[in-house]
Design a protein around this motif. Structure first.
Motif, PDB file in Angstrom:
ATOM      1  N   UNK A 128     -18.538  59.156  -6.996  1.00 36.27           N
ATOM      2  CA  UNK A 128     -18.544  58.321  -6.504  1.00 36.27           C
ATOM      3  C   UNK A 128     -17.699  56.986  -7.121  1.00 36.27           C
ATOM      4  N   UNK A 129     -18.128  56.991  -8.416  1.00 35.79           N
ATOM      5  CA  UNK A 129     -17.338  55.635  -9.743  1.00 35.79           C
ATOM      6  C   UNK A 129     -16.387  56.698 -10.305  1.00 35.79           C
ATOM      7  N   UNK A 130     -15.125  57.414  -9.729  1.00 40.29           N
ATOM      8  CA  UNK A 130     -13.814  57.142  -9.589  1.00 40.29           C
ATOM      9  C   UNK A 130     -13.854  57.071  -8.191  1.00 40.29           C
ATOM     10  N   UNK A 131     -13.891  57.277  -7.607  1.00 38.95           N
ATOM     11  CA  UNK A 131     -13.642  56.813  -5.668  1.00 38.95           C
ATOM     12  C   UNK A 131     -13.259  54.989  -5.246  1.00 38.95           C
ATOM     13  N   UNK A 132     -14.514  55.177  -6.332  1.00 46.74           N
ATOM     14  CA  UNK A 132     -14.303  52.998  -6.365  1.00 46.74           C
ATOM     15  C   UNK A 132     -13.198  52.245  -7.102  1.00 46.74           C
ATOM     16  N   UNK A 133     -13.078  52.967  -7.856  1.00 48.34           N
ATOM     17  CA  UNK A 133     -12.139  52.582  -9.255  1.00 48.34           C
ATOM     18  C   UNK A 133     -10.853  52.747  -8.592  1.00 48.34           C
ATOM     19  N   UNK A 134     -10.801  53.877  -7.633  1.00 47.04           N
ATOM     20  CA  UNK A 134      -8.945  54.149  -7.197  1.00 47.04           C
ATOM     21  C   UNK A 134      -8.895  53.660  -6.472  1.00 47.04           C
ATOM     22  N   UNK A 135      -9.903  53.243  -5.737  1.00 47.81           N
ATOM     23  CA  UNK A 135     -10.109  52.140  -4.452  1.00 47.81           C
ATOM     24  C   UNK A 135      -9.645  50.955  -5.041  1.00 47.81           C
ATOM     25  N   UNK A 136     -10.627  50.312  -5.538  1.00 45.36           N
ATOM     26  CA  UNK A 136     -10.224  49.190  -6.731  1.00 45.36           C
ATOM     27  C   UNK A 136      -8.805  48.885  -6.892  1.00 45.36           C
ATOM     28  N   UNK A 137      -7.925  49.657  -7.864  1.00 43.28           N
ATOM     29  CA  UNK A 137      -7.068  49.891  -8.097  1.00 43.28           C
ATOM     30  C   UNK A 137      -5.729  49.679  -7.059  1.00 43.28           C
ATOM     31  N   UNK A 138      -6.274  50.251  -5.982  1.00 40.88           N
ATOM     32  CA  UNK A 138      -5.279  50.643  -4.740  1.00 40.88           C
ATOM     33  C   UNK A 138      -4.716  49.545  -4.073  1.00 40.88           C
TER      34      UNK A 138
END
Length: 111
Positions: free
Chosen positions: A99-109
């Protein structure tokens, strides 16, 4: 990750506190021993839930899992319950990281 792990530890603390009378009445463990072991593990679970901001909380939480499974040598049903909570603990860590990795990827996107 922290919220899932803290939920697991909170429910496990409740379970460990409820195992105390079972150890005393069914397993014929002396009350002083049962109280110190079970309530000690319950307090350790609550303490580790509070320390989940750093690695120490996860190490203590893993120690609680080992202790809960180890109680199965005194109360056999704890092998099953301890293994279930250990599986919940591992799942909380693995899913929390995803979940944390997905949130970081979404924030970076979005940035």
């Amino acid at each position: 990750m922290r919220s899932l792990a803290s939920i697991v530890l909170a429910f496990e603390a409740l379970l460990l506190a409820l195992v105390t009378p079972v150890m005393i009445s069914i397993a014929d463990v002396r009350p002083a021993v049962a109280l110190s072991v079970c309530l000690g593990l319950a307090v350790l679970a609550i303490l580790s839930a509070g320390l989940l901001r750093n690695q120490t909380g996860y190490i203590l939480g893993s120690a609680v899992q080992v202790g809960a499974v180890g109680l199965g040598f005194v109360v056999p049903v704890m092998f099953v319950l301890g293994a279930a909570f250990a599986a919940f603990w591992i799942a909380a860590i693995v899913l929390g990281r995803r979940i944390e990795e997905a949130k970081k990827a979404q924030a970076a996107q979005q940035a």
